[in-house]
Design an enzyme around this catalytic site. Structure first.
Site, mmCIF file in Angstrom:
data_model
loop_
_atom_site.group_PDB
_atom_site.id
_atom_site.type_symbol
_atom_site.label_atom_id
_atom_site.label_comp_id
_atom_site.label_asym_id
_atom_site.label_seq_id
_atom_site.Cartn_x
_atom_site.Cartn_y
_atom_site.Cartn_z
ATOM 1 N N GLU A 342 0.867 -1.355 0.140
ATOM 2 C CA GLU A 342 0.143 0.069 -0.078
ATOM 3 C C GLU A 342 0.957 1.232 0.135
ATOM 4 O O GLU A 342 0.720 2.207 0.745
ATOM 5 C CB GLU A 342 -1.061 0.027 1.258
ATOM 6 C CG GLU A 342 -1.830 -1.163 1.194
ATOM 7 C CD GLU A 342 -2.774 -1.090 2.639
ATOM 8 O OE1 GLU A 342 -4.024 -1.337 2.159
ATOM 9 O OE2 GLU A 342 -2.176 -0.956 3.722
HETATM 10 C C1 TNX Z 1 -4.596 -3.819 4.503
HETATM 11 S S1 TNX Z 1 -2.978 -6.271 3.925
HETATM 12 C C2 TNX Z 1 -3.179 -3.792 4.840
HETATM 13 C C3 TNX Z 1 -2.997 -3.145 6.463
HETATM 14 C C4 TNX Z 1 -4.376 -3.253 7.210
HETATM 15 C C5 TNX Z 1 -5.399 -4.121 6.594
HETATM 16 C C6 TNX Z 1 -6.753 -4.102 7.250
HETATM 17 C C7 TNX Z 1 -1.883 -5.424 4.051
HETATM 18 C C8 TNX Z 1 -0.627 -5.916 3.655
HETATM 19 N N1 TNX Z 1 -2.064 -4.040 4.350
HETATM 20 O O1 TNX Z 1 -2.351 -2.292 6.492
HETATM 21 O O2 TNX Z 1 -4.396 -3.085 8.347
HETATM 22 O O3 TNX Z 1 -5.605 -3.871 5.199
HETATM 23 O O4 TNX Z 1 -7.492 -5.263 6.681
#
Ligand code: TNX
Length: 519
Positions: A342
């Site tokens: 992300e």
């Molecule tokens: C996505 S899954 C994220 C996390 C969040 C999560 C909440 C991932 C690699 N990154 O930073 O906590 O969604 O569901």
């Protein structure tokens, strides 16, 4: 090899054998479960129980290992003897290989020639006279002990329960694991969990034969491990959490305690330092990690994607090298997870260059790199592992000979609500019922990622909405148990109705352990 001679001496249908101790009056075997009425999770490769016979553990029973057995086997035996106390003395005796076992013996033996149990499986034979577990490794014996545990009454799960004698059905179990990686991830960054809470989770993982605990040690809201050469990361970065609470961090000594506790249960700790995004806590700790050389204030909300290290600045790499070096030195496991998810404020080129550079740093510290699915398009070594969580390019990595860990959000994200009535959790991936977490096949889940490229499965538990250990448990159990079976049990044996029935029969065990689960 005592196991084979022992098997010859004590086929499980034989009642009275070498030195069999007669039981005191009034200790007639309790009725035992019918073959199809056992509650073992994950389901073993093969199990036969004999409803007409049983083994009774009482003061006449003793745990034995072979004379030459090393420390790991002795550790498993001590774990077992402690678990069975006070029904038996918590001591372990050594016995010369080939000697007939005394009646009441519970024997753990290594049989390195066993061709069917793999690196982590075991054979468990229970007769009225003795119990024998053999495996190729101490880890296999430990897993056999967990199966034995699940064949015992639930009073075994509570330290204060009265137990003078414990009865289990006679039978034979032959078992091998399907996937090498069977994990859980705890997000201790959004809300911090103390060492005791982590150790409790480790014990629960062990019950279901999970063997990896991935700790998400840094994110925007918190940095959770002491770095001695960069003390502000923990001091400033660890000072708060989502909602503005006190946060916290593990000292290096505490982290080593966690690693050792996990190792004693054959669980490997996988540390994650999330980068280049999810880094506000680090940015707040050291101004030189920011492009404008100004630290932002700590962050206690739950947005994602807004933070990033200044990846084009040479100043950040000595810090990252220190972090990877110190954590790697404390971590005996082979893996270092760099996150990589992300990132919304860097160009694709900036992102890829950063990931490739980090791969070099991680490898230089003797570790294999793991990263979330977003890293797959970078130039990765086949030794790097990609952790899938949503639609990504995992297939590209499989095509270059790399391995993939499956943590699909729509199946095994334990932070997603069970259904619309769940108070805790998020629901961006949808609702994840117990059945959702169970009913899928890792070998066919991602086109282009065949079973041979699947290292295993892992269930992440993100903690934006989870404050106390009880909240973490509520979301993890029982869905984590479903994932444990997906990771361990042979594909052809995965079957929802049978699993649901066995899970129902585990309710008493979960209650005795004091696990907070949805009613
Ligand atoms: C996505 S899954 C994220 C996390 C969040 C999560 C909440 C991932 C690699 N990154 O930073 O906590 O969604 O569901």
């Amino acid at each position: 090899m005592r196991s084979s001679s022992f098997r010859r001496a004590l086929p499980f249908t034989v009642l009275a054998v070498v030195g069999c101790t007669s039981r005191p009056p009034g200790t007639a075997p309790l009725p035992v479960a019918r073959e199809e009425r056992h509650s073992i999770i994950p389901l073993p490769s093969s199990i036969q129980l004999d409803p007409t016979q049983s083994f009774v553990i009482d003061t006449l029973s003793t745990v034995y290992i072979d004379e030459g057995a090393g420390t790991p086997v002795e550790g498993v035996a001590t774990y077992l003897a402690t678990m069975l106390a006070p029904a038996i003395k918590p001591e372990v005796r050594r016995i010369a290989s080939g000697t007939p076992l005394p009646g009441g013996a519970i024997h753990l033996g290594i049989d390195s020639a066993n061709a069917v149990v793999g690196a982590e499986g075991y054979e468990l034979t229970i007769t009225p006279a003795a119990v024998n577990i053999t495996a190729r490794t101490a880890a296999g014996l430990f897993h056999g002990v967990q199966t034995l545990r699940q064949l015992l009454p639930v009073s075994i799960e509570h330290p204060a329960a009265l137990r003078h004698q414990l009865t289990m059905p006679a039978g034979r179990v032959v078992d091998a694991s399907r996937f090498e990686w069977r994990g859980m991830m705890l997000d201790v960054s959004r809300h911090f969990l103390g060492v005791r809470d982590i150790e409790r989770f480790i014990d629960l993982l062990a019950l279901y034969k999970l063997n990896r605990l991935h700790l998400h040690l840094s994110d925007d809201q918190g940095w959770r491990i002491e770095i001695q050469s960069r003390p502000n990361l923990a001091k400033i970065g660890g000072s708060t959490q989502v909602g503005g609470g006190r946060g916290g961090y593990y000292t290096q000594a505490e982290y080593m305690d966690i690693v050792a506790y996990a190792a004693s249960r054959f669980i490997t700790i996988v540390p994650e330092i999330d980068m280049p995004g999810h880094t506000n806590a680090a940015l707040a700790s050291y101004p030189e990690l920011n492009c404008n050389k100004v630290s932002p204030p700590p962050y206690t909300g739950i947005r994602v994607g807004f933070s990033a290290l200044c990846v084009d600045s040479a100043a950040i790499y000595p810090v990252l090298e220190d972090v990877v070096r110190e954590i790697s030195a404390l971590t005996p496991g082979s893996w270092f997870h760099i996150g990589g998810d992300e990132v919304k404020t860097l160009t694709t080129e900036q992102y890829r260059r950063f990931i490739e550079r980090m791969q070099g740093i991680v490898n230089a510290n003797g570790k294999q790199m793991i990263g979330w699915g977003e890293i797959a398009p970078a130039q990765l070594s086949p030794t790097t592992v990609v952790q899938n969580w949503k639609k990504d390019s995992s297939a590209v990595h499989a095509a270059r000979g790399g391995k993939v860990i499956l943590s699909p959000g729509i199946k095994v994200y334990l932070d997603q609500k069970y259904d619309s009535s769940t108070i805790l959790g998020l629901n961006w991936a949808g609702f994840n019922s117990v059945r959702t977490a169970y009913d899928w096949n890792p070998a066919t889940f991602i086109p282009g990622v065949p079973e041979s490229a699947v290292l295993g499965v892992e269930a992440p538990l993100w903690s934006e909405t989870l404050v106390k250990s009880e909240d973490f448990e509520f979301m993890a159990f029982p869905r984590l148990i479903a994932v444990a079976e997906v990771g361990w049990t042979q594909a052809g044996l995965i079957e929802w109705d049978g699993f649901r029935r066995r899970l129902e029969m585990q309710t008493g065990r979960l209650n005795a352990l004091g696990i907070n689960t949805p009613r």
